[in-house]
Each structure stands twice: as structure tokens, then as C-alpha cells.
Design an enzyme around this catalytic site. Sequence first.
Site, PDB file in Angstrom:
ATOM      1  N   SER A 197       0.854  -1.196   0.000  1.00 17.06           N
ATOM      2  CA  SER A 197       0.000   0.000   0.000  1.00 17.06           C
ATOM      3  C   SER A 197       0.883   1.237   0.000  1.00 17.06           C
ATOM      4  CB  SER A 197      -0.852  -0.013   1.278  1.00 17.06           C
ATOM      5  OG  SER A 197      -1.528   1.215   1.445  1.00 17.06           O
ATOM      6  N   TYR A 199      -2.977  -1.134  10.322  1.00 14.71           N
ATOM      7  CA  TYR A 199      -2.819  -1.278   8.864  1.00 14.71           C
ATOM      8  C   TYR A 199      -1.462  -0.724   8.421  1.00 14.71           C
ATOM      9  CZ  TYR A 199      -4.253  -1.074   3.913  1.00 14.71           C
ATOM     10  OH  TYR A 199      -4.348  -1.241   2.544  1.00 14.71           O
TER      11      TYR A 199
HETATM   12  P1  NAD Z   1     -11.592  -6.145  -0.666  1.00 21.51           P
HETATM   13  O1  NAD Z   1     -12.255  -6.007   0.662  1.00 21.51           O
HETATM   14  O2  NAD Z   1     -12.314  -5.794  -1.898  1.00 21.51           O
HETATM   15  O3  NAD Z   1     -11.045  -7.635  -0.848  1.00 21.51           O
HETATM   16  C1  NAD Z   1     -10.393  -8.304   0.192  1.00 21.51           C
HETATM   17  C2  NAD Z   1     -10.215  -9.748  -0.160  1.00 21.51           C
HETATM   18  O4  NAD Z   1      -9.573 -10.402   0.945  1.00 21.51           O
HETATM   19  C3  NAD Z   1     -11.541 -10.503  -0.390  1.00 21.51           C
HETATM   20  O5  NAD Z   1     -11.359 -11.440  -1.440  1.00 21.51           O
HETATM   21  C4  NAD Z   1     -11.761 -11.244   0.929  1.00 21.51           C
HETATM   22  O6  NAD Z   1     -12.477 -12.467   0.766  1.00 21.51           O
HETATM   23  C5  NAD Z   1     -10.322 -11.535   1.310  1.00 21.51           C
HETATM   24  N1  NAD Z   1     -10.200 -11.799   2.737  1.00 21.51           N
HETATM   25  C6  NAD Z   1     -10.658 -11.044   3.772  1.00 21.51           C
HETATM   26  N2  NAD Z   1     -10.377 -11.670   4.933  1.00 21.51           N
HETATM   27  C7  NAD Z   1      -9.737 -12.827   4.605  1.00 21.51           C
HETATM   28  C8  NAD Z   1      -9.213 -13.896   5.357  1.00 21.51           C
HETATM   29  N3  NAD Z   1      -9.296 -13.917   6.689  1.00 21.51           N
HETATM   30  N4  NAD Z   1      -8.644 -14.937   4.691  1.00 21.51           N
HETATM   31  C9  NAD Z   1      -8.572 -14.944   3.335  1.00 21.51           C
HETATM   32  N5  NAD Z   1      -9.047 -13.957   2.581  1.00 21.51           N
HETATM   33  C10 NAD Z   1      -9.633 -12.910   3.208  1.00 21.51           C
HETATM   34  O7  NAD Z   1     -10.250  -5.291  -0.530  1.00 21.51           O
HETATM   35  P2  NAD Z   1      -9.246  -4.633  -1.606  1.00 21.51           P
HETATM   36  O8  NAD Z   1      -9.386  -3.176  -1.480  1.00 21.51           O
HETATM   37  O9  NAD Z   1      -9.355  -5.268  -2.923  1.00 21.51           O
HETATM   38  O10 NAD Z   1      -7.857  -4.984  -0.918  1.00 21.51           O
HETATM   39  C11 NAD Z   1      -6.984  -5.983  -1.404  1.00 21.51           C
HETATM   40  C12 NAD Z   1      -5.583  -5.667  -0.930  1.00 21.51           C
HETATM   41  O11 NAD Z   1      -5.192  -4.402  -1.453  1.00 21.51           O
HETATM   42  C13 NAD Z   1      -5.455  -5.556   0.583  1.00 21.51           C
HETATM   43  O12 NAD Z   1      -4.243  -6.125   1.019  1.00 21.51           O
HETATM   44  C14 NAD Z   1      -5.440  -4.061   0.823  1.00 21.51           C
HETATM   45  O13 NAD Z   1      -4.766  -3.703   1.988  1.00 21.51           O
HETATM   46  C15 NAD Z   1      -4.680  -3.603  -0.418  1.00 21.51           C
HETATM   47  N6  NAD Z   1      -4.873  -2.196  -0.755  1.00 21.51           N
HETATM   48  C16 NAD Z   1      -6.135  -1.705  -0.990  1.00 21.51           C
HETATM   49  C17 NAD Z   1      -6.271  -0.373  -1.283  1.00 21.51           C
HETATM   50  C18 NAD Z   1      -7.615   0.250  -1.569  1.00 21.51           C
HETATM   51  O14 NAD Z   1      -7.691   1.478  -1.616  1.00 21.51           O
HETATM   52  N7  NAD Z   1      -8.654  -0.530  -1.781  1.00 21.51           N
HETATM   53  C19 NAD Z   1      -5.155   0.463  -1.323  1.00 21.51           C
HETATM   54  C20 NAD Z   1      -3.900  -0.079  -1.078  1.00 21.51           C
HETATM   55  C21 NAD Z   1      -3.784  -1.407  -0.776  1.00 21.51           C
END
Ligand code: NAD
Length: 276
Positions: free
Chosen positions: A158, A171
Site C-alpha cells: 500500500s 494497517y
Molecule cells: P476487498 O475487501 O475488496 O477484498 C479483500 C479480499 O480479501 C476478499 O477477497 C476477501 O475475501 C479476502 N479476505 C478477507 N479476509 C480474509 C481472510 N481472513 N482470509 C482470506 N481472505 C480474506 O479489498 P481490496 O481493497 O481489494 O484490498 C486488497 C488488498 O489491497 C489488501 O491487502 C489491501 O490492503 C490492499 N490495498 C487496498 C487499497 C484500496 O484502496 N482498496 C489500497 C492499497 C492497498
Amino acid sequence: MAATSKTGHGVPLLAGRRALVTGSTSGIGLAIADRLARDGADVVVNGSGTSEAKRKDGERQAAAIAAETGRRVAFVAADLTEPAEVPRLVAAAAQQLGGVDILVNNAGIQHVAPIEEFPAEKWDQILALNLTAAFHAIKAVVPDMKRAGWGRIVNVASAHSLVASPMKSAYVSAKHGLYGLTKTVALEVAEHGITVNALCPGYVMTPLVEKQIPDTARSRGMTEGEVVREVLLKAQPTKRFVTVEEVAAAAVFLCSEGARSITGIALPIDGGWTAQ
Ligand code: NAD
């Protein structure tokens, strides 16, 4: 038409590769799984869903990607906050696909609260999923990647691996740790044809971000609209959300042959946020 990449000889960029993407039933992980398959890889999709409904949903998503791309795509449920579940997932993926050449550590959660109110169990959960699960998964895939002399590990980190924001102690700590893990393992496996890199997205409009808007509004005494304008998009000079497709495109590049000398990096995909 959805993006795909081919080599100069018209072969899909990742033909013959086998990929495991954690947390790929939603948001960024789903886009990465889809794009890896479009670019020729067989893929295991994962989500925490151990309930019947969530398992069915995961299987439906895997089947949809398989139908669109013609690749082998399977769903394996595993709650990755449970340390023993991580090597089980890796073994199941290797069994389904015949091996794992590409590991994308993507599963992640968020919780927004000031430090004095931050629930200890949320701290533990976030560290377990956003950092410790990646450690266990990397540990499980590296021996076979070393034997094969080829591997790609992409950690979805991130912008919060590089800079902090208030109310996100767990986080930001986990994501800074994930970048540290990325650099350390990159050095350890550099002579084995394995690269380890971190993608550092800014704000991407996924369920993870949607869910934190009301909490941030409460913590900061703002409306939800103000949170989007004054907190989320204020961080990004482009004044727009990063898209899941943009993050997936970077993941594919890091998995390609052309990126074989790129290892141990944190690649910002953040509209200029961390340039400030
Ligand atoms: P999201 O909530 O859309 O998806 C999260 C995914 O993780 C889902 O498939 C969910 O089933 C899975 N998950 C949740 N708990 C779990 C567990 N205990 N075991 C296995 N799987 C689990 O989130 P996203 O925004 O797509 O985030 C994905 C990654 O990207 C994360 O690591 C997040 O920190 C990172 N990220 C997101 C953003 C953003 O702005 N959305 C920015 C930077 C980094």
C-alpha cells in the site's frame, strides 16, 4: 475489450505459469486473478468464505474467469488469519495447478480508529492477515520456486507501506512490515530466479475503502462526502481513485520475463500521493 498482454511471438505473456492469488474474490485480488488468467496463467482464487454461500460465490467467480479466459481456474477457501490455513492453501493450490510459480499476497483488511480506542483484537487480526499470512505463504512457496529456478512473489502492500495516515495504526504497521518482508526475502532468493516485490496502491474504490468511509467520518467529525474529497482524494494529486485494472496491470508486468531484474521494490500506484 479487457486488456491482455502477449510476447513478441504472439504467445500470452504468462503462458504456462501457475498462480495463487490470496483474497481474490473481491476488489484488487479479483482483478489480478482475472488479468493473470487473461495473460495465460492458470489461477487459484482464494477467499475467507468457509460458509456455503461464500464458497459458492468463490466457485462461481473462478468458473466465470475460466469461461472468459479458457484457463484452469479453481477456488480454494481458507481463512488466512489462521496460520495453519496458509500452507494448506498453498498445498491445495499446488495440487490443483501442478505447482505454484506466482504467488500474489493480496488478502487484507482495514480498521479505522484512534489509537486509544483501537480494539486489540482488530490489531491482531490485521497483523495476522496483512503481514503474517504473507510470511507463511512465502515460506511455503519458496522451496519449490528455488527447485524450479523461477518464481514471482507480488505482495499487495500500500501507499501506507511508505507513509502513514492517522487512525490506521495496525494497517500502516502491517503494510510497512510487508515492505520490510519484501525486501528481506528478495535478497535471500535473488540468485534463484525469484523476484519479490511490493505493489503500493493509493486509494482504490473497493469494499475495503467503502467500509472505512463511515468510520473515518465518525472519527474525524466529517460527512462521508467530505471524507472522500478531503481525506481520500486529497492524498492523490490526480484527484481520482486508482482502478483495480491499473493495479492488475502492474502485477502482470512484475510477473513477466521483462521484470526479472526488478526485485525488492515498492512500486507506488498512487496518483502521485507519495511523491509529495
Ligand atoms: P476487498 O475487501 O475488496 O477484498 C479483500 C479480499 O480479501 C476478499 O477477497 C476477501 O475475501 C479476502 N479476505 C478477507 N479476509 C480474509 C481472510 N481472513 N482470509 C482470506 N481472505 C480474506 O479489498 P481490496 O481493497 O481489494 O484490498 C486488497 C488488498 O489491497 C489488501 O491487502 C489491501 O490492503 C490492499 N490495498 C487496498 C487499497 C484500496 O484502496 N482498496 C489500497 C492499497 C492497498
